[in-house]
Design an enzyme around this catalytic site. Sequence first.
Site, PDB file in Angstrom:
ATOM      1  CB  ALA A 110      -0.933  -0.012   1.202  1.00  0.00           C
ATOM      2  CB  CYS A 111       3.738   2.355   1.980  1.00  0.00           C
ATOM      3  SG  CYS A 111       4.825   0.935   2.008  1.00  0.00           S
TER       4      CYS A 111
END
Length: 83
Positions: A17-18
């Site tokens: 996600a990052c």
Amino acid sequence: MVLLLGQHGICASTGSACTAQSLSPSHALLAIGRSHEAAAGALRLSLSEDNTQADVDEALGIVPGLVRELRGKRGRNPFQRPL
């Protein structure tokens, strides 16, 4: 794989996600000793409190078959219909 899962109503991604905007493999997977190739080929499935056991069971019933199908089609476009 992500596109095929989407056709089955399963949302997935290939990165953390990052680093969703990056093509680099997950630094977290590399940090735990996964090879660059394995990290680059990782699939991320996210769950929430709204998911049910039936949702998980459905995904577990679909993902292995798609993996087998795609491994058998290496070098061919899995979305191209046979002539």
